[in-house]
Design a protein around this motif. Structure first.
Motif, PDB file in Angstrom:
ATOM      1  N   LEU A  89       1.010  -1.379  -0.039  1.00 43.24           N
ATOM      2  CA  LEU A  89      -0.056  -0.070   0.106  1.00 43.24           C
ATOM      3  C   LEU A  89       0.742   1.204  -0.013  1.00 43.24           C
ATOM      4  N   MET A  90       1.819   1.144   0.862  1.00 40.25           N
ATOM      5  CA  MET A  90       3.068   2.390   0.730  1.00 40.25           C
ATOM      6  C   MET A  90       3.633   2.512  -0.502  1.00 40.25           C
ATOM      7  N   GLY A  91       3.811   1.475  -1.218  1.00 40.71           N
ATOM      8  CA  GLY A  91       4.503   1.382  -2.374  1.00 40.71           C
ATOM      9  C   GLY A  91       3.936   2.134  -3.753  1.00 40.71           C
ATOM     10  N   PHE A  92       2.585   1.938  -3.166  1.00 37.80           N
ATOM     11  CA  PHE A  92       1.768   2.565  -4.630  1.00 37.80           C
ATOM     12  C   PHE A  92       1.467   4.024  -4.249  1.00 37.80           C
ATOM     13  N   ALA A  93       1.535   4.252  -3.084  1.00 37.90           N
ATOM     14  CA  ALA A  93       1.567   5.837  -2.547  1.00 37.90           C
ATOM     15  C   ALA A  93       2.740   6.491  -2.999  1.00 37.90           C
ATOM     16  N   LEU A 429      -7.712   2.329  -1.202  1.00 35.42           N
ATOM     17  CA  LEU A 429      -8.536   1.350  -0.867  1.00 35.42           C
ATOM     18  C   LEU A 429      -8.991   0.364  -2.243  1.00 35.42           C
ATOM     19  N   ILE A 430      -8.683   0.828  -3.227  1.00 41.19           N
ATOM     20  CA  ILE A 430      -9.010   0.129  -4.307  1.00 41.19           C
ATOM     21  C   ILE A 430      -7.914  -0.861  -4.577  1.00 41.19           C
ATOM     22  N   VAL A 431      -6.335  -0.347  -4.411  1.00 42.45           N
ATOM     23  CA  VAL A 431      -5.237  -1.426  -4.819  1.00 42.45           C
ATOM     24  C   VAL A 431      -5.278  -2.324  -3.491  1.00 42.45           C
ATOM     25  N   PHE A 432      -5.910  -1.955  -2.104  1.00 47.14           N
ATOM     26  CA  PHE A 432      -5.935  -3.021  -1.338  1.00 47.14           C
ATOM     27  C   PHE A 432      -6.990  -4.375  -1.811  1.00 47.14           C
ATOM     28  N   TYR A 435      -4.912  -6.302  -4.154  1.00 46.98           N
ATOM     29  CA  TYR A 435      -4.118  -7.207  -3.496  1.00 46.98           C
ATOM     30  C   TYR A 435      -4.738  -8.427  -3.111  1.00 46.98           C
ATOM     31  N   LEU A 436      -6.051  -8.267  -2.608  1.00 49.68           N
ATOM     32  CA  LEU A 436      -6.518  -9.365  -2.048  1.00 49.68           C
ATOM     33  C   LEU A 436      -7.010 -10.480  -3.067  1.00 49.68           C
ATOM     34  N   LEU A 437      -7.344  -9.723  -4.415  1.00 48.22           N
ATOM     35  CA  LEU A 437      -7.820 -10.634  -5.478  1.00 48.22           C
ATOM     36  C   LEU A 437      -6.464 -11.552  -6.094  1.00 48.22           C
TER      37      LEU A 437
END
Length: 528
Positions: A89-93, A429-432, A435-437
């Motif tokens: 998540l921090m990588g995407f930001a 929230l979308i990239v979270f 990740y789950l998918l």
């Protein structure tokens, strides 16, 4: 097959100049006017708040950077403390916050160069086709400087930073000769109230200007004696930058001619603030110097961020949640070249037609601060989960400074306004969910998905609550006004404290800090 490794060639001076070089970019050229428009004569207070906020965050990273000198450490620390999902998540930001800066600085260079070469842009300041290609060529030049060697990059940057520090200092001295103390009461000391000061911190380019301190952390894997040099470089860069920017804001406000303020500070509008101001005061020679420096200053910052973006992409890939090819380092040059290529392409993307400089720096500032909020949590968590970790710089008062840093970072995100927070937090929230998918492709061999989620729920809930607060918050910050000021900010503070302590409690009980004793031990088995 050959081994490639990052090379420790950067000195304390190099690291400090990396920070200062990133701090003294387009921020000093535009932010003084942006701050005055938002906060009037009180804009210097916004700079002080920004400096204190970033210093608190910087002190936390000084301990982390000294104890764990890793390339792209801002991405690595949350991965170590809370697992791959938080690191992802921090990588995407970070991808957003880092990759855009080089493009923004190239845009600033082109906009000022338009003073001499009018064909580079339209009267409104947008680039022409020729102007865009010039920006692209500038970025290509920085790419080549970074491509050959980190040592060449460091020495060139130190020279450029030393050179571009002189012009702001000269500007301060000269504008003091046209200083009008009456300007500090013209249309009121704080025409926008304290809300105007708060908005200036996050949207006027103030936080954006100070974000350069992170360079010492990003290049820690290539620093000589990093346990000593990284903390010192962070503190020096922020301190010197703060003094310079506060003085620039004060002299800018004091030197503006009275007739330019006829319609108030909010309507003050110079295309090239300091240069146009110098010309308006009959100092054409200073205006010429400023227009020339306006090309040099952003160039140094663009050069730095093109390189640091590559280190962040490299770090993200090292966590196992980004493309593995980005971990490859040239054995000869010691540069992560695939990551540098992607950094170059992303910087070109950000030069495409986008909103104004002010809007973009708001996005960058909020995205970057979003990556910083994990630092205080990770540092405090390591005090409990890794008590024997050698800390050459041990931050005194961690129990006070770390939560304050987290709270201030949260307020900065909130001050950035709903228009930016909505898609920035929404994208997290979308990239979270992504990740789950795609969890089968993510690293779950050592840390199960269930354990990762347990260490991440605090952050997801924090994002959801901040999303809602931004929407229902004060109209001054783009919300619906359902929660008025100051109650909106009081709630942000309360939520931030709760998230901070929840985040510490959610940390991995046994962080795997031995995965990489040093970057030199890693086998990069492809010769780029």
């Amino acid at each position: 097959m050959q081994q490639g490794k990052l090379k420790r060639q950067l000195s304390l001076l190099d690291l400090t100049f990396l920070g200062l070089g990133a701090i003294i970019g387009s921020g000093w050229l535009f932010a003084a006017q942006q701050g005055a428009q938002d906060a009037g004569p009180s804009a210097w207070i916004a700079w002080l708040i920004g400096a204190v906020a970033v210093m608190l965050i910087g002190l936390v990273y000084a301990e982390l950077g000294g104890a764990l000198p890793r390339a792209g450490g801002i991405i690595r620390y949350p991965d170590y403390s809370h697992g791959p999902l938080v690191g992802y998540l921090m990588g995407f930001a970070a991808l957003i916050s880092y990759s855009s800066v080089a493009g923004i600085e190239a845009e600033a260079m082109r906009q000022y160069a338009q003073h001499w070469w009018t064909a580079l842009g339209t009267p409104s300041g947008n680039p022409t086709t020729l102007g865009w290609f010039i920006q692209a060529l500038l970025l290509l030049f920085f790419f080549l400087v970074n491509y050959w060697s980190v040592n060449v990059f460091g020495k060139i940057n130190s020279f450029i930073t030393a050179l571009k520090f002189v012009v702001p200092a000269l500007t301060i001295i000269v504008l003091f000769t046209n200083f009008h103390i009456s300007n500090f009461t013209s249309h009121g000391f704080a025409p926008g109230g304290f809300t105007g000061i708060e908005s200036a911190v996050s949207t006027a380019g103030i936080v954006f200007a100070f974000l350069g301190f992170r360079q010492a952390v990003d290049f820690a894997g290539e620093a000589k004696d990093p346990q000593r040099t990284v903390p010192i470089a962070i503190i020096l860069a922020i301190s010197i930058g703060a003094i310079l920017y506060i003085l620039l804001q004060v002299v800018f406000v004091g030197a503006v001619p009275a007739d330019a303020l006829a319609k108030g500070w909010v309507n003050l509008n110079y295309n090239a603030p300091f240069a146009d101001l110098a010309i308006a005061l009959g100092m054409g020679w200073l205006g010429t110097i400023l227009f020339a420096d306006a090309v040099i200053s952003p160039s140094g910052t663009a050069n730095i961020y093109l390189s640091s973006t590559a280190r962040v992409l490299f770090a993200w890939a090292r966590t196992g949640t980004f493309f593995k090819v980005m971990t490859r380092v040239s054995p000869k040059a010691g540069v992560p070249r695939p990551a540098l290529w992607l950094s170059f392409l992303l910087s070109l993307f950000w030069t495409l037609p986008f909103p104004t400089w002010g809007t973009l720096v708001g996005v960058v500032s909020s995205a970057t601060v979003m990556t910083y909020i994990i630092g205080p949590v990770s540092a405090a968590a390591f005090r409990k989960t890794a008590p024997d970790l050698i800390r050459p710089f041990r931050l005194g008062g961690m129990s006070v400074i770390a939560p304050l840093a987290f709270v201030i970072a949260s307020l900065i995100i909130y001050w950035t306004r709903w228009s930016i927070d909505s898609w920035l937090i929404g994208s997290q929230l979308i990239v979270f969910v992504i990740y789950l998918l795609l969890n089968k492709l993510m690293p779950t061999d050592k840390i199960s998905l269930g354990t990762q989620l347990k260490s991440t729920w605090w952050l997801i809930i924090y994002f959801i609550v901040m999303f809602g607060l931004s929407y229902f918050g004060s109209k001054a910050f783009g919300g619906t006004g359902a929660l008025s000021n100051p109650w909106d900010q009081i709630v942000v503070i309360i939520i931030s404290f709760a998230a901070y302590y929840w985040g510490i409690a959610s940390a991995l009980q046994k962080p795997d800090l031995q995965l990489e004793e040093t970057e030199e031990d890693v086998d990069f088995s492809v010769n780029i």
